[in-house]
Design an enzyme around this catalytic site. Structure first.
Site, mmCIF file in Angstrom:
data_model
loop_
_atom_site.group_PDB
_atom_site.id
_atom_site.type_symbol
_atom_site.label_atom_id
_atom_site.label_comp_id
_atom_site.label_asym_id
_atom_site.label_seq_id
_atom_site.Cartn_x
_atom_site.Cartn_y
_atom_site.Cartn_z
ATOM 1 N N ASP A 80 0.793 -1.305 0.013
ATOM 2 C CA ASP A 80 0.115 -0.028 0.101
ATOM 3 C C ASP A 80 0.801 1.206 0.095
ATOM 4 O OD1 ASP A 80 0.882 -0.950 2.581
ATOM 5 O OD2 ASP A 80 -0.727 0.479 3.626
ATOM 6 N N GLU A 138 -0.291 -2.115 5.071
ATOM 7 C CA GLU A 138 0.655 -2.176 6.401
ATOM 8 C C GLU A 138 0.686 -0.741 6.952
ATOM 9 O OE1 GLU A 138 3.923 -1.271 8.736
ATOM 10 O OE2 GLU A 138 3.653 -0.078 6.913
#
Length: 399
Positions: A80, A138
């Site tokens: 991400d 994350e």
């Protein structure tokens, strides 16, 4: 046999990994929105003859099965991006305004794809299986994406015996790899404090309870927790990042919200800091006629490297890149990292991959979560070689 010949990253694979990273960098996606990223990963894995599976909405997992029977180790990368405006000026800058890969997850994903290709092209030397974990979210603290992946069973069927991960690290120059046993990063616990008072006109403060006035001594108390309630031999950080309250310049605020974070390495210190924050909130607020409400969220635990896996990787780093490449980490990072959730379940090691050009002083190189962050792409083949051969070495020593 442990002293097996390493598998090498050639120029063709290096160029592929660089192109993958640039594509990912140009198309960043926020946590749990990594649909295009996951599809890109799946397409590349299928081209390698692998069978990727979508898990936890935007996570991807695949298995490289070796020619010889053995155990299973995992390699993990996060995918991400962040809500940051890119300022690098790169020709492959983000095509999504306000979203950027400012923490290197584009590099991590490309590196793991490179390791997947290297391993899938060398199945004959693999003793067991290598599970590839491409993880979303994350950055979505305090929970992160790792718990959802674990709940989806990525550490099972086949059962993972050990796991490796890495992070591009601008504090380290290109060619160095940082590792240590024990804590590599801190527990990251966000908290929210609501200070409740009583409104009154500014000319008659004695009729009210000023929530803003309460925040003064409360903020001082919170900032003194580390210096006065945590041993100097331990480490912790308590930071208040936002304070919001008040409606009008001539009205006493009846409500103020404070948000912050606590960072610790040791579980006992983590408990002590939470108790101290709660005591300060309740005690100071009540002593000044108000009420304090604390919401303390246990976020990412500390990322703790297993001694055995760490020593295996230390030896491998020396063998692959030379003694000068091994950076013995003395001071773990106070940032949070949700690789910690995997390392709580299975033996693991998390490493820092130097990504700063050697000629650039550390204070002049943009750090993580900065709109100008751009890791030196020469670190990519190093990361590929490290992860792929790390998996092979672990499978050999695990038997």
């Amino acid at each position: 046999m442990v002293n097996m010949k390493p598998i090498e990253v050639d120029e063709t694979l290096t160029e592929l990994v660089v192109s993958w990273r640039r594509h990912l960098h140009a198309h960043p996606e926020l946590s749990y929105q990594e649909e295009e990223t996951a599809s890109f990963v799946e397409e590349r894995l299928r081209e390698m003859g692998l069978r990727p599976t979508r898990v936890a909405k935007t996570g991807v997992v695949a298995l490289v099965e070796g020619a010889r029977e053995g155990k299973t180790v995992a390699l993990r990368a996060d995918m991400d991006a962040l809500p940051i405006v890119e300022e690098t000026g790169l020709p492959f800058s983000s095509k999504r305004p306000g979203v950027m890969h400012a923490c290197g997850h584009d590099a991590h994903t490309a590196i793991l794809l490179g390791a997947a290709k290297l391993l899938s092209s060398n199945r004959e030397v693999i003793r067991g299986c290598v599970k590839l974990i491409f993880q979303p979210a994350e950055e979505a603290a305090p929970r992160g994406g790792a718990p959802s992946m674990i709940e989806a069973g990525v550490l099972d069927e086949p059962r993972v015996e050990a796991i490796l991960g890495l992070h591009v690290w601008p504090d380290l120059p290109l060619g160095e790899i940082g590792i240590k046993e024990g804590a590599m990063s801190a527990a990251s616990d966000p908290f929210r404090i609501e200070v409740l008072g009583k409104s009154a006109h500014a000319s008659t403060p004695h009729y009210g309870v000023d929530a803003i006035a309460i925040c003064g001594p409360l903020l001082s108390a919170l900032h003194s927790i580390v210096s006065r309630q945590v041993s100097p031999t331990d480490q912790a950080v308590v930071t208040v990042g936002t304070i919001q309250g008040g409606q009008r310049y001539n009205v006493l605020a009846d409500r103020v919200e404070m948000r912050g974070t606590a960072r610790t390495y040791d579980p006992a210190v983590r408990d002590r800091v939470e108790r101290a924050i709660r005591s300060a909130v309740e005690g100071i607020c009540s002593s000044m006629g108000g009420t304090g409400v604390l919401e303390y969220n246990r976020g990412y635990p500390p990322t703790v490297n297993d001694p055995f896996v760490t020593e295996v990787m230390r030896s491998l780093i020396r063998d692959l890149f030379g003694e000068e490449a091994l950076f013995e980490v003395r001071q773990p990072a106070l940032g949070g990292e949700d690789f910690a959730f995997y390392a709580e379940r299975v033996k693991g090691a998390f490493m820092w991959l130097g990504c700063r050009p050697k000629e650039v002083p550390v204070e002049e190189f943009p750090t993580l979560h900065n709109g100008r962050f751009n890791p030196d792409e020469r670190c990519l083949p190093i990361g590929v070689k490290l992860l792929a051969n790390g998996a092979l070495r672990l499978l050999e020593v695990l038997g």
